[in-house]
Design a protein around this motif. Structure first.
Motif, short mmCIF file in Angstrom:
data_model
loop_
_atom_site.label_atom_id
_atom_site.label_comp_id
_atom_site.label_asym_id
_atom_site.label_seq_id
_atom_site.Cartn_x
_atom_site.Cartn_y
_atom_site.Cartn_z
N ARG A 100 0.83 -1.20 0.00
CA ARG A 100 0.00 0.00 0.00
C ARG A 100 0.87 1.24 0.00
NH1 ARG A 100 -4.43 0.14 4.31
NH2 ARG A 100 -5.18 1.85 3.05
N ILE A 101 0.50 2.17 -0.88
CA ILE A 101 1.19 3.45 -0.91
C ILE A 101 0.16 4.45 -0.42
CG2 ILE A 101 2.34 5.16 -2.33
CD1 ILE A 101 2.58 2.83 -4.45
N ILE A 102 0.41 5.05 0.73
CA ILE A 102 -0.55 6.03 1.21
C ILE A 102 0.01 7.41 0.95
CG2 ILE A 102 -1.77 6.92 3.22
CD1 ILE A 102 -2.51 4.27 3.89
N LEU A 103 -0.69 8.16 0.13
CA LEU A 103 -0.22 9.51 -0.20
C LEU A 103 -0.51 10.43 0.96
CD1 LEU A 103 -1.51 9.92 -3.84
CD2 LEU A 103 0.80 9.43 -3.10
N SER A 104 0.37 11.39 1.13
CA SER A 104 0.07 12.38 2.17
C SER A 104 -0.65 13.55 1.51
CB SER A 104 1.37 12.85 2.81
OG SER A 104 2.21 13.35 1.81
N GLY A 105 -1.40 14.26 2.29
CA GLY A 105 -2.02 15.50 1.82
C GLY A 105 -3.15 15.31 0.85
N ASP A 106 -3.63 16.45 0.36
CA ASP A 106 -4.77 16.48 -0.54
C ASP A 106 -4.34 16.95 -1.92
OD1 ASP A 106 -7.15 15.74 0.93
OD2 ASP A 106 -6.70 17.47 2.19
N VAL A 107 -5.26 16.83 -2.86
CA VAL A 107 -5.01 17.33 -4.20
C VAL A 107 -4.94 18.86 -4.13
CG1 VAL A 107 -5.91 17.36 -6.55
CG2 VAL A 107 -6.39 15.43 -5.08
N PRO A 108 -3.89 19.49 -4.70
CA PRO A 108 -3.81 20.95 -4.66
C PRO A 108 -4.95 21.59 -5.46
CG PRO A 108 -1.72 19.98 -5.37
CD PRO A 108 -2.74 18.90 -5.36
N SER A 109 -5.17 22.87 -5.23
CA SER A 109 -6.25 23.56 -5.93
C SER A 109 -5.89 23.77 -7.39
CB SER A 109 -6.47 24.93 -5.27
OG SER A 109 -7.14 25.77 -6.17
N ILE A 123 -4.34 17.21 11.47
CA ILE A 123 -4.64 18.34 10.59
C ILE A 123 -3.45 19.28 10.67
CG2 ILE A 123 -6.12 20.36 10.28
CD1 ILE A 123 -8.43 18.60 11.25
N PRO A 124 -2.79 19.52 9.53
CA PRO A 124 -1.59 20.34 9.58
C PRO A 124 -1.91 21.77 10.05
CG PRO A 124 -1.98 19.49 7.35
CD PRO A 124 -3.14 19.08 8.18
N ALA A 125 -0.98 22.37 10.76
CA ALA A 125 -1.10 23.74 11.25
C ALA A 125 -2.40 23.95 12.02
CB ALA A 125 -1.01 24.74 10.09
N GLY A 169 -12.31 17.98 1.61
CA GLY A 169 -13.19 16.89 2.03
C GLY A 169 -12.52 15.97 3.05
N GLY A 170 -11.28 15.61 2.80
CA GLY A 170 -10.57 14.70 3.69
C GLY A 170 -10.35 15.34 5.06
N MET A 171 -10.00 16.64 5.04
CA MET A 171 -9.76 17.35 6.30
C MET A 171 -11.05 17.50 7.10
SD MET A 171 -6.68 17.95 6.83
CE MET A 171 -5.46 17.15 5.81
N GLN A 211 -13.52 15.46 7.05
CA GLN A 211 -13.86 14.17 7.65
C GLN A 211 -12.99 13.93 8.89
OE1 GLN A 211 -16.38 12.67 8.06
NE2 GLN A 211 -16.83 11.51 6.28
N ARG A 212 -11.75 14.44 8.87
CA ARG A 212 -10.90 14.35 10.07
C ARG A 212 -11.51 15.14 11.22
NH1 ARG A 212 -5.30 12.91 8.76
NH2 ARG A 212 -5.47 12.18 6.64
N ILE A 213 -12.08 16.28 10.88
CA ILE A 213 -12.71 17.09 11.93
C ILE A 213 -13.91 16.35 12.53
CG2 ILE A 213 -14.02 19.22 12.35
CD1 ILE A 213 -12.05 20.47 10.23
N MET A 214 -14.65 15.68 11.66
CA MET A 214 -15.77 14.86 12.15
C MET A 214 -15.26 13.78 13.10
SD MET A 214 -18.73 15.66 10.94
CE MET A 214 -19.62 14.14 11.22
N ILE A 215 -14.15 13.16 12.72
CA ILE A 215 -13.57 12.11 13.56
C ILE A 215 -13.13 12.72 14.89
CG2 ILE A 215 -11.65 10.49 13.80
CD1 ILE A 215 -11.86 9.98 10.80
N ALA A 216 -12.49 13.89 14.81
CA ALA A 216 -12.03 14.57 16.03
C ALA A 216 -13.20 14.85 16.95
CB ALA A 216 -11.32 15.87 15.65
N MET A 217 -14.29 15.29 16.36
CA MET A 217 -15.46 15.64 17.17
C MET A 217 -16.03 14.40 17.85
SD MET A 217 -18.67 17.81 15.81
CE MET A 217 -17.75 19.23 15.37
#
Lengths: 354, 327
Positions: free
Chosen positions: A274-283, B140-142, B156-158, B160-166
């Motif tokens: 499994r490769i888990i990417l960090s972060g999200d897709v940039p804008s 959650i960074p910063a 969206g992913g962040m 959902q992390r907040i939901m998990i945190a809550m």
């Protein structure tokens, strides 16, 4: 490359970002699609996969002329259709039809099924003269199973799977050559998805259709596609036959995407990496310089920041299945999808194909 | 036993009649255990969870029977006041769509802190500090800079992390996650699922994971309950169910996943449609779609037959589970 029915070249779509009310000044642009090229051959299915916001739906909308590209061309039978208007555009549209994702919002709730499927004939009366329409609609309903009896009913009386069949029947009404299907099964229940996929394949054989099949479900795309293009942030990062992409991916994003797919079989899962990417897709309003994937890539180096990798067969591969276009400076083959052992005690399954 | 649902029945009164959304569900979760509840829309998987949480819309909903034992006490007999103290503090829920589950006009810091203000009586300042701590915990960074941001400013992913945190804020002993990753992209899905599993291990919580995705289930669950038309049709440990399903519906679901070795062939599809809950077929609810259905299936409702007792408990609500298991 064989003769393409549809040839997309350097397709670009920017949506302007404006500021101010009276003098709407453009302050930037969302680069939804930024230089996409591919060909679609007659009778084939091209799958396009990618995460939300990668521009795959925008590409679909441009193919059916619902959006006008900012730059680039879409050539259909030797003619650039992206700049057409009026009568010429109408004629082309007849041959390229779309099936939408959401069968709940893409059907007019105030029209009967018969009217929905027959509506294309209002716009293109040359396909079916007025007296003949009822018969034509009935024929279409017969092609798409279990709807035949319901010509006078309304969309809300149907389930999701049935509605998607109505959408497919409408797409077929004008006997198009190409169908662009944007996430046609993702809103459906698991047990119904397979029914719709089978129907699409049957119709392809029957009418010799070519499909552009857009989805985020990698296993369904693989099942239905002859070739697959992987998109990331407005660009195609890798394209090839289904075996090339799934068995011999060379772009790190494709590898990460494939490895992230939840595998239902616990045995097969134990074998995969499994490769888990960090972060999200940039804008897409402010994509990274150079390679757009570099902010999440574990291979990224200095060169990736400055130099945009082109979609071409990497020099390191001269032959074999790894030699397919991949937009990475450091393309390397990595197998991430494990061979699935035959299911024990399951229905009989064929041999593993490689 | 942390949670035990016994013979739960939930009905909804609609204009067209009474819809039986849940028809006698039994399941249980231990501390540190993950139960996956798998089913399609309308199977009753979410309604069961809402009944456990006590957030069912009443009316039109109505709990028509059964018990929900949480740490040995029946939640259905408690006063609303008492349930409110348990909800959030002892059991919490993670919803599918974080954007609509979060309040758009309050900052995430305020919403996270509220948990401590309401349940723990903390001051606003302390609650805010706790909120930052929580955001750090779900990576959650910063966090410090972002605690004053509004939900729409997160991806969206962040969110959902907040939901998990809550959900984790008050360190509950039970978490119910209703399709927690369905709205997310695959690469983000993996991140969020891993985080949830890790926190669960750390806090030794019971987790009920509601999903329609067989793949997600396989990665994290200990046992699975498959629901169809308001009933559990098969219950088994994860590995067993994939190796040899004991109910034709489970088998159909597994078989309809596209497999590499079946490319170019027709996909296996379960015929027909999920039943209308206003008119559940007599006998086994799955019989009109079942390839193995016989006369018995059309007349008699199958009980949940024990398939094996040990080393693992499995059950199937099919008259012909033996044939299914070995066929």
């Amino acid at each position: 490359m064989a003769e393409s029915l549809l040839e997309v070249k350097d397709l670009v779509k920017y949506y302007p970002l404006t500021q101010g009310v009276l003098f709407r000044k453009q302050v930037g642009a969302v680069k939804a699609v930024d230089g996409v090229s591919f060909g679609l051959r007659a009778g084939e299915t091209l799958g396009i996969v990618g995460e939300s916001g990668c521009g795959k739906s925008t590409v679909a909308r441009m193919l059916v002329s619902l959006e006008r590209p900012t730059a680039g061309s879409i050539t259909y039978k030797g003619e650039d259709i992206s700049r057409l208007s009026g009568r010429a555009l109408k004629a082309v549209r007849r041959n390229i039809q779309m099936v939408f994702q959401d069968p709940y919002t893409s059907l007019n709730p105030r029209m009967t099924v018969g009217d929905i499927i027959g509506e294309p004939y209002e716009i293109h009366p040359e396909v079916a003269p007025k007296g003949d329409r009822r018969r034509k609609v009935q024929e279409l309903l017969d092609v798409v199973p279990d709807l035949g009896l319901y010509i006078n009913r309304y969309p809300h009386q149907f389930s999701g799977g049935q509605r998607q069949r109505i959408g497919i029947a409408r797409g077929l009404a004008l006997q198009p050559e190409i169908i662009v299907a944007d996430e046609p099964v993702s809103a459906l229940d698991v047990s119904v998805q397979a029914q719709v996929v089978n129907l699409l394949e049957k119709l392809q054989d029957e009418f010799g259709l070519s499909y552009v099949f857009i989805a985020h479900d990698l296993s369904i795309v693989r099942h239905i596609s002859d070739r697959v293009g992987v998109m990331y942030l407005g660009r195609i990062v890798e394209i090839g036959t289904d075996a090339e992409i799934y068995e011999h991916p060379t772009h790190p994003y494709t590898q990460a995407l494939l490895s992230a797919v939840p595998v239902p079989d616990p045995q097969a899962r134990a074998h995969r990496e499994r490769i888990i990417l960090s972060g999200d897709v940039p804008s897409p309003a402010n994509p990274p310089s150079g390679c757009r994937f570099r902010t999440r890539c574990w291979k990224a180096q200095e060169r990736c920041t400055t130099e945009v990798p082109l979609l071409a067969v990497p020099e390191v591969f001269t032959s074999g299945p790894a030699a397919h276009p991949s937009a990475c400076h450091f393309a390397a083959e990595k197998r991430v999808v494990p061979h699935m052992p035959p299911q024990e005690g399951g229905r009989p399954v064929g041999k593993d194909t490689d | 036993m942390l949670l035990e649902v016994r013979d739960l029945h939930v009905e909804f009164t609609t204009r067209d009649g009474v819809a039986k959304a849940v028809n006698g569900v039994d399941y249980s979760v231990e501390e540190g255990e993950t139960l996956a509840v798998l089913g399609e829309s309308g199977s009753g998987k979410s309604v069961t969870a809402q009944a456990v949480m006590g957030i069912l819309d009443v009316p039109p909903g109505r709990i028509a029977g059964g018990e929900i034992l949480f740490k040995g006490r029946d939640l259905l007999r408690m006063k609303e006041e008492e349930r409110r103290r348990i909800r959030g503090a002892e059991m919490a829920m993670i919803f599918q769509d974080a954007l609509s589950a979060l309040n758009p006009v309050l900052t995430v810091g305020k919403q996270l802190g509220e948990m401590y203000e309401v349940h723990r009586g903390m001051s606003r300042k302390d609650a805010r500090a706790k909120a930052v701590e929580l955001m750090d915990r779900v990576r959650i960074p910063a966090a410090k800079q972002r605690v004053g941001d509004y939900p729409h400013q997160f991806s969206g992913g962040m969110r959902q992390r907040i939901m998990i945190a809550m959900a984790l804020a008050l360190e509950p002993s039970l978490i119910i996650a209703d399709e927690p990753t369905t709205a997310l992209d695959v690469t983000v899905q993996a991140q969020v699922m891993d985080l949830l599993a890790e926190l669960q291990r750390e806090l030794n919580m019971g987790l009920i994971l509601i999903t329609h995705d067989l793949g997600v289930v396989a990665d994290v669950a200990d046992k699975i309950a498959v629901m169809y038309a308001g009933r559990i049709v098969e219950a088994a440990p994860v590995h067993e169910i994939y190796k040899a399903p004991a109910h034709p519906y489970t088998r159909g679901l597994l078989d309809s996943i596209p497999r590499l070795d079946q490319k170019g062939q027709e996909l296996y599809a379960i015929k027909g449609l999920p039943p209308n809950l206003l008119r559940i077929p007599p006998g086994c609810a799955f019989n009109p779609r079942c390839p193995m259905a016989q006369e018995l299936c059309r007349s008699d409702v199958p009980p949940l037959y024990p398939v094996t007792e040990s080393p693992v408990a499995r059950a199937s609500a099919c008259h012909f589970w033996k044939e299914c298991l070995h066929g």
